[in-house]
Write an enzyme that holds these catalytic residues in place. Sequence first.
Site, short mmCIF file in Angstrom:
data_model
loop_
_atom_site.label_atom_id
_atom_site.label_comp_id
_atom_site.label_asym_id
_atom_site.label_seq_id
_atom_site.Cartn_x
_atom_site.Cartn_y
_atom_site.Cartn_z
N GLU A 142 0.82 -1.22 0.00
CA GLU A 142 0.00 0.00 0.00
C GLU A 142 0.85 1.27 0.00
O GLU A 142 0.82 2.07 0.95
CB GLU A 142 -0.95 0.00 1.20
CG GLU A 142 -1.99 -1.10 1.14
CD GLU A 142 -3.04 -1.00 2.23
OE1 GLU A 142 -2.80 -0.35 3.26
OE2 GLU A 142 -4.13 -1.58 2.04
N GLU A 193 -6.29 -8.15 -0.27
CA GLU A 193 -6.58 -8.22 1.16
C GLU A 193 -8.06 -7.99 1.39
O GLU A 193 -8.71 -7.22 0.67
CB GLU A 193 -5.86 -7.10 1.94
CG GLU A 193 -4.39 -7.26 2.14
CD GLU A 193 -3.82 -6.10 2.95
OE1 GLU A 193 -4.55 -5.51 3.77
OE2 GLU A 193 -2.64 -5.79 2.74
#
Length: 664
Positions: free
Chosen positions: A152, A308
């Site tokens: 991320e 995720e």
Amino acid sequence: MDKKFFDYIIHGGDYNPDQWINTPEIWDEDMRLMNLANVNSATVGIFAWSMLEPEEGVYNFEWLDKILDKLHANGKDVILATPSGARPAWLAQKYPEVLRVNENGIRNEYGVRHNHCLTSPVYREKVRKINTLLAQKYKDHPAVKMWHISNEYSGECHCELCQEAFRDWLKAHYKSLDELNEKWWNGFWSHQMTDWSQINSPKDRGENHVVAMKLAWKRFVSDSHISFYENEIAPLREITPDIPITTNFMRMYDGIDYQDFAKHLDLISWDNYPGWDRGETGKEALCAAFVHDTFRSMRDGQPFFLMESTPSIVNWHEVNKIPKPHRQAQSSVQAVAHGADSVQYFQWRKSRGGHEKFHGAVVDHCGHENTRVFREVSQLGADLRKLSDVVGKGYNGKVAIVYDWQNSWATSVFCGYNNNERDYFSECVKWYKPFYERGIAVDIIPMDGDFSKYDLVIAPFLYMLKDGTIDRIESYVNGGGQFVATYLTGIVDEDDLCYLGGFPADRLKDVFGLWCEETDSLPEGMTNTVEYNGKEYTAINFCDILHSTGAEVLGTYKADFYKENPAVTVNGYGKGKAYYVAFANEDEFIGDFIKDITDGLDLGAPEFSIPDGVSVRKRGDCTFILNFAESERTVTLDKEYTNLITDEKTEEITLPVCGYAVIK
Ligand code: GAL
């Protein structure tokens, strides 16, 4: 576009055996449990740098060797991560330049994650070194099937190295200081720059009112992430040219132009954490669908990875409500319906300590398989095995909604009109909703995407136009396309300079057959009324005041001094049609309007009717049906199908709350 990375849907997630390095018996238990959970993959090593390089130049890959071998012996695929998302303490202590500097010029101390300078040559070199070693070591490991770069990417750094890099970026972009002064309209408030060194990053205690500069900084930060990533992957491309590369995106995170970044990835992956069952499940499902479609559209309909999701709760909501049983499975199947070829969790086993120890995981602190969450994950894994028909199947809709990252920046940074209600994302979702409710696939594309592929292009609130956009809208409509624009379209160019000569910009006035003289902003609670097709609708937030110069007026305002002025228009231009909806509104108008303008178009809607609260999506020759309503729903099908989940032939499907079916 079809693209297959595996022959089956990947089911697994973040696996952090490095947290359990002192209890290796847990690793064996993990293998047993993974088999029980119908998990076929693990993403390893995301934050493992200090375990891989405990001291500078001293490496320990032994634990990783063992875990990769164990995973392979148990038939699991490995998505191997590079560890740049968090760095060892020794690295930050020895080379403080790797740490971020905040906008007040204060260098962060060591701590948390994502706390690195994007420019620092030392950090880039250290990252490249550890990535090189990982690639050399595991290039032939049979379990390693994909790279997961860092984690991320996000944030920004204001250190001197970044300031200098920003100035270099500006020099490349603007050629001369004169050009920059002109484009930034620096005559305003006496802001003429006479030397590049006078320019610093935007900040509260410094420059924060030059909108063009704020946009330039956002572009620079986005480019810095991409160049940081390119540095990370250079050794991987060289040593493991056949292993695909991705990095996990975060929903519509605004700090990076994901539509630009997407061009550098082999596949898109993203992390999905909707707030299910907190009172707005229908809206969460709608927004998740929009985001999935955004990522599917980034590489021409190519399947993406759900990198995720949580198998139960998160730990970062204010109150972490447990979603209803089977909601997470349904959420995962929704991702697959929209183009995901994986369902992955954060994380496999709950951490014993640290910030995320109360975040949901497949294996809870109790450590065994006798939990509701584990059983649901295992059941989902079994269901996913039955969906291998869709693996690799990409798809495109016949309708596109323009959601452009840079327009999102531009609409959020300017000052004027209604400063309270400028939620570009929500506006685009409103236009997406009627298609979603009818089971019609929609692509979400940037303004420089290929319009010609679509029967209909809708561009809500297209305030800023990138170079070439005017030409592309014109030639699309001219060639027979249908284009819908809304209030505040074509106001500024890429540098936030207003177009002169009336809005919308330049030749768009001809395309739409109108010009906009003023834009009214309505404070909360104040509305206008628009009459369209004999029905009245409420106008909120923004009302463009238009003059038709040829457009047919389909709807008019009913109140205020612009009563009877056009509010909805259509203009025949070349072989196509250009619609203009001058006001912001609630869903009802958009639903009716879309129904009217798509009448007679075959947009790929399913042949059966869809009950309220149910979402339907076709992928390949499978149709996904998901019940997001608060009670059971029955769907009457148009013919007999096979339900791939139950393996039964059926003409009617009854779904409980959180239920799903996949029919063929
Ligand atoms: C993600 C992150 C994971 C974990 C997760 C918790 O944003 O990538 O490492 O922190 O959130 O929800």
